[in-house]
Scaffold this motif. Structure first.
Motif, PDB file in Angstrom:
ATOM      1  N   PHE A  40      -0.359   0.938 -13.719  1.00 45.27           N
ATOM      2  CA  PHE A  40       0.891   1.678 -13.731  1.00 45.27           C
ATOM      3  C   PHE A  40       1.065   2.351 -15.083  1.00 45.27           C
ATOM      4  CE2 PHE A  40       5.487   1.801 -14.725  1.00 45.27           C
ATOM      5  CZ  PHE A  40       5.909   2.651 -13.709  1.00 45.27           C
ATOM      6  N   LYS A  41       1.373   3.630 -15.072  1.00 44.27           N
ATOM      7  CA  LYS A  41       1.547   4.383 -16.315  1.00 44.27           C
ATOM      8  C   LYS A  41       2.987   4.208 -16.819  1.00 44.27           C
ATOM      9  CE  LYS A  41       1.208   9.005 -18.322  1.00 44.27           C
ATOM     10  NZ  LYS A  41       1.065  10.455 -18.019  1.00 44.27           N
ATOM     11  N   LEU A  42       3.107   3.453 -17.882  1.00 46.04           N
ATOM     12  CA  LEU A  42       4.431   3.209 -18.463  1.00 46.04           C
ATOM     13  C   LEU A  42       4.933   4.444 -19.206  1.00 46.04           C
ATOM     14  CD1 LEU A  42       3.757  -0.337 -19.966  1.00 46.04           C
ATOM     15  CD2 LEU A  42       5.426   0.146 -18.164  1.00 46.04           C
ATOM     16  N   ARG A  99       2.334   8.121 -11.471  1.00 48.27           N
ATOM     17  CA  ARG A  99       2.517   6.912 -12.296  1.00 48.27           C
ATOM     18  C   ARG A  99       1.463   5.836 -12.022  1.00 48.27           C
ATOM     19  NH1 ARG A  99       7.771   6.656 -14.298  1.00 48.27           N
ATOM     20  NH2 ARG A  99       6.998   4.998 -15.658  1.00 48.27           N
ATOM     21  N   PHE A 100       0.428   6.186 -11.288  1.00 43.12           N
ATOM     22  CA  PHE A 100      -0.578   5.190 -10.909  1.00 43.12           C
ATOM     23  C   PHE A 100      -1.948   5.819 -11.137  1.00 43.12           C
ATOM     24  CE2 PHE A 100      -1.110   1.680  -7.456  1.00 43.12           C
ATOM     25  CZ  PHE A 100      -0.972   0.697  -8.424  1.00 43.12           C
ATOM     26  N   TYR A 101      -2.824   5.131 -11.857  1.00 45.31           N
ATOM     27  CA  TYR A 101      -4.149   5.706 -12.108  1.00 45.31           C
ATOM     28  C   TYR A 101      -5.229   4.621 -12.071  1.00 45.31           C
ATOM     29  CZ  TYR A 101      -3.546   4.101 -17.007  1.00 45.31           C
ATOM     30  OH  TYR A 101      -3.355   3.350 -18.148  1.00 45.31           O
ATOM     31  N   GLU A 102      -6.436   5.057 -11.729  1.00 45.41           N
ATOM     32  CA  GLU A 102      -7.574   4.154 -11.576  1.00 45.41           C
ATOM     33  C   GLU A 102      -8.331   4.056 -12.897  1.00 45.41           C
ATOM     34  OE1 GLU A 102     -10.887   3.377  -8.021  1.00 45.41           O
ATOM     35  OE2 GLU A 102     -10.010   5.373  -8.314  1.00 45.41           O
ATOM     36  N   ALA A 103      -8.805   2.867 -13.223  1.00 42.29           N
ATOM     37  CA  ALA A 103      -9.552   2.641 -14.473  1.00 42.29           C
ATOM     38  C   ALA A 103     -10.733   1.723 -14.186  1.00 42.29           C
ATOM     39  CB  ALA A 103      -8.637   2.036 -15.534  1.00 42.29           C
ATOM     40  N   TRP A 104     -11.824   1.916 -14.955  1.00 45.38           N
ATOM     41  CA  TRP A 104     -13.075   1.217 -14.615  1.00 45.38           C
ATOM     42  C   TRP A 104     -13.635   0.337 -15.734  1.00 45.38           C
ATOM     43  CZ3 TRP A 104     -11.823   6.016 -12.775  1.00 45.38           C
ATOM     44  CH2 TRP A 104     -11.872   6.190 -11.382  1.00 45.38           C
ATOM     45  N   GLU A 105     -12.953   0.172 -16.836  1.00 45.48           N
ATOM     46  CA  GLU A 105     -13.513  -0.624 -17.937  1.00 45.48           C
ATOM     47  C   GLU A 105     -13.840  -2.052 -17.489  1.00 45.48           C
ATOM     48  OE1 GLU A 105     -11.065   2.569 -19.946  1.00 45.48           O
ATOM     49  OE2 GLU A 105     -10.793   1.190 -18.249  1.00 45.48           O
ATOM     50  N   SER A 154       0.840  -1.207   0.000  1.00 46.42           N
ATOM     51  CA  SER A 154       0.000   0.000   0.000  1.00 46.42           C
ATOM     52  C   SER A 154       0.874   1.255   0.000  1.00 46.42           C
ATOM     53  CB  SER A 154      -0.921   0.008   1.225  1.00 46.42           C
ATOM     54  OG  SER A 154      -1.870  -1.028   1.140  1.00 46.42           O
ATOM     55  N   GLU A 155       1.969   1.224   0.766  1.00 46.73           N
ATOM     56  CA  GLU A 155       2.903   2.354   0.793  1.00 46.73           C
ATOM     57  C   GLU A 155       3.491   2.588  -0.603  1.00 46.73           C
ATOM     58  OE1 GLU A 155       5.941   1.586   3.630  1.00 46.73           O
ATOM     59  OE2 GLU A 155       4.577   1.522   5.351  1.00 46.73           O
ATOM     60  N   ALA A 156       3.884   1.485  -1.265  1.00 47.42           N
ATOM     61  CA  ALA A 156       4.464   1.614  -2.604  1.00 47.42           C
ATOM     62  C   ALA A 156       3.436   2.166  -3.582  1.00 47.42           C
ATOM     63  CB  ALA A 156       4.977   0.257  -3.077  1.00 47.42           C
ATOM     64  N   ALA A 157       2.175   1.734  -3.440  1.00 50.81           N
ATOM     65  CA  ALA A 157       1.115   2.244  -4.314  1.00 50.81           C
ATOM     66  C   ALA A 157       0.939   3.749  -4.118  1.00 50.81           C
ATOM     67  CB  ALA A 157      -0.190   1.505  -4.032  1.00 50.81           C
ATOM     68  N   ASP A 158       0.974   4.190  -2.858  1.00 41.71           N
ATOM     69  CA  ASP A 158       0.856   5.634  -2.579  1.00 41.71           C
ATOM     70  C   ASP A 158       2.037   6.395  -3.184  1.00 41.71           C
ATOM     71  OD1 ASP A 158      -1.501   5.307  -1.205  1.00 41.71           O
ATOM     72  OD2 ASP A 158      -0.551   5.222   0.776  1.00 41.71           O
ATOM     73  N   GLN A 159       3.218   5.771  -3.135  1.00 42.27           N
ATOM     74  CA  GLN A 159       4.410   6.410  -3.709  1.00 42.27           C
ATOM     75  C   GLN A 159       4.258   6.586  -5.218  1.00 42.27           C
ATOM     76  OE1 GLN A 159       7.998   4.431  -2.466  1.00 42.27           O
ATOM     77  NE2 GLN A 159       9.328   5.646  -3.814  1.00 42.27           N
ATOM     78  N   LEU A 160       3.687   5.569  -5.883  1.00 41.88           N
ATOM     79  CA  LEU A 160       3.473   5.660  -7.332  1.00 41.88           C
ATOM     80  C   LEU A 160       2.420   6.703  -7.666  1.00 41.88           C
ATOM     81  CD1 LEU A 160       3.567   1.856  -8.332  1.00 41.88           C
ATOM     82  CD2 LEU A 160       5.344   3.594  -8.723  1.00 41.88           C
ATOM     83  N   ARG A 161       1.399   6.817  -6.834  1.00 44.96           N
ATOM     84  CA  ARG A 161       0.375   7.848  -7.052  1.00 44.96           C
ATOM     85  C   ARG A 161       1.003   9.240  -6.921  1.00 44.96           C
ATOM     86  NH1 ARG A 161      -2.507   4.307  -3.472  1.00 44.96           N
ATOM     87  NH2 ARG A 161      -3.978   3.009  -4.653  1.00 44.96           N
ATOM     88  N   ALA A 162       1.889   9.375  -5.934  1.00 45.39           N
ATOM     89  CA  ALA A 162       2.491  10.677  -5.660  1.00 45.39           C
ATOM     90  C   ALA A 162       3.357  11.172  -6.816  1.00 45.39           C
ATOM     91  CB  ALA A 162       3.327  10.601  -4.378  1.00 45.39           C
TER      92      ALA A 162
END
Length: 441
Positions: free
Chosen positions: A146-148, A93-99, A82-90
């Motif tokens: 993850f946004k490449l 490089r991390f985004y939510e998708a709903w398809e 979860s910490e790493a995910a927050d780091q990527l959001r910060a």
């Protein structure tokens, strides 16, 4: 720098020969360098991960003598992910998708029809804050991708040589599912960083994963280990092994009587330019292990190759190592040494011991040709009752030769088949010495 490797199986089933190849390569690299080997259970899927499989993984590795310096469970590290995910959001490089899966499938089909690579189109990146809120309200939590960076990802592979993957041809990987489950790609990256893993060897089906993980590691501010991707195993005719892995689990091979060092010796060289050599220990295998000798071509695996290696190991095994198993068959202590000396040259696995003792204890079902029946009856009539010794066979056959005029194969082969039920096997002098009952038709 301490060499650190890892084996990260999912406890969702039993280990098979394909898993063993990965485990063994990583273990030998660490052992050769005097480094650390980590057993890491990829158990972030609570529904499919089972404790019985986690236990079985450890049992199978212990049977082979593959030990680990420490064991880790990814289910104990969810907060760290979860910490790493927050780091990527910060760092954006991390985004939510709903398809939905159906929507994604339709997008892929449309792209293929247009001659484009079927990769995710990043539509979620174009959603406004209000649109995102509406999607959450309508569909609940989305997946996290993850946004490449859409550039070429290059590394020097320990087996495949220089590799280059165009990130633009790869979909932004989903790292967290909508239900919150952390997927392998993120968990593995965070673990490799935190645990100081220096070398990763795995199957060539992970090459694309490696490319994306190199970027994720960089986004988290870390370098990446040395990667090497071994070829995948096929059946002996080049057929896909995946259809037969259910019968090639390590516990199935163990139950079939395969010797651990036979399996390890084969797997440590299979697919390399080095010949398969029966090793005496894992230390010996590690000393001769050279990752650069392996190629990229699919590697044919035939479990039948394990039996001659197992037979060779048994031929060199001292009585002390099998004394308990021989005693369990009911072999008297005074016969154990003679029995083992005769049997070990004529068995493929330890499972073959029981039939040999049954033959010596109870006699065999005679294999007698119709034209030899009278001859065998006459010969058996000339054989005294046991116990027999090392001279019994010679004395008996000489007497039968004198009485019947038979000699050579016409004398010895019918008698062998009548006594043992087989047309080949140990020296008959040794067989007679172990017989507990007089042969009879």
């Amino acid at each position: 720098m301490t060499v650190t490797t890892r084996f990260a199986p999912s406890p969702t089933g039993f280990l098979h020969v394909g898993n063993l190849r990965t485990a063994l390569f990583n273990h030998l690299i660490a052992k050769k360098a005097g480094g650390q080997f980590i057993l890491r259970l990829d158990d972030t899927d609570p529904e499919r991960s089972k404790q019985e499989y986690a236990d079985a993984i450890q049992e199978d590795l212990e049977w082979l003598g593959i030990t680990w310096d420490r064991i880790e469970r990814q289910s104990d590290r969810l907060d760290r992910y979860s910490e790493a995910a927050d780091q990527l959001r910060a760092v954006g490089r991390f985004y939510e998708a709903w398809e939905t899966p159906t929507e994604l499938d339709l997008k892929r089909k449309k792209q293929l029809n247009m001659g484009l690579p079927p990769v995710y189109d990043r539509a979620a990146l174009n959603l406004s804050a209000d649109e995102q809120a509406r999607m959450r309200a309508e569909r609940g939590a989305g997946v996290w991708r993850f946004k490449l960076d859409q550039e070429r990802i290059e590394w020097e592979d320990g087996i495949l040589g220089p590799l280059s993957i165009d990130a633009g041809s790869v979909s932004d990987p989903v790292l967290i599912r909508a239900d919150g489950q952390v997927l392998y790609t993120l968990a593995s990256v965070v673990d490799d960083i935190d645990m100081g893993v220096t070398h990763v060897v795995r199957g060539s089906d992970h090459v694309t994963n490696t490319a994306t993980q190199i970027q994720i590691m960089a986004a988290l501010g870390a370098g990446h280990p040395s990667f090497a991707h071994h070829s995948l195993l096929t059946g002996p005719q080049g057929e896909a092994l995946s259809k037969r892995l259910g019968t090639l689990s390590l516990r199935d091979l163990r139950a079939a009587g395969i010797a651990p060092m036979a399996l390890l010796s084969l797997m440590a060289r299979l697919g390399s330019s080095q010949p398969v050599v029966l090793a005496g220990s894992l230390e010996e295998l590690a000393d001769g292990f050279d990752l650069s000798q392996f190629g990229s071509a699919p590697t044919k695996f035939d479990e039948n190759d394990l039996y001659p290696l197992t037979a060779r190991i048994l031929q060199e095994t001292p009585l002390a190592a099998v004394a308990a198993e021989i005693a369990a068959l009911g072999v008297p202590d005074q016969l154990a040494a003679d029995f083992w000396n005769v049997a070990r040259a004529n068995i493929t696995t330890k499972a073959d011991l029981a039939p040999w003792w049954a033959l010596f204890r109870d006699g065999a079902a005679p294999a007698v040709e119709a034209e030899d029946r009278e001859f065998i009856m006459q010969a058996f009539g000339m054989l005294p009752d046991p116990p027999y010794d090392g001279e019994t066979w010679a004395n008996w056959t000489n007497a039968v030769k004198e009485a019947t005029g038979r000699k050579g194969k016409t004398l010895f082969m019918p008698l062998r088949k009548a006594v043992t039920g087989q047309d080949k096997g140990p020296e008959m002098a040794d067989v007679m010495r172990l017989l507990q009952k007089k042969p009879a038709l």
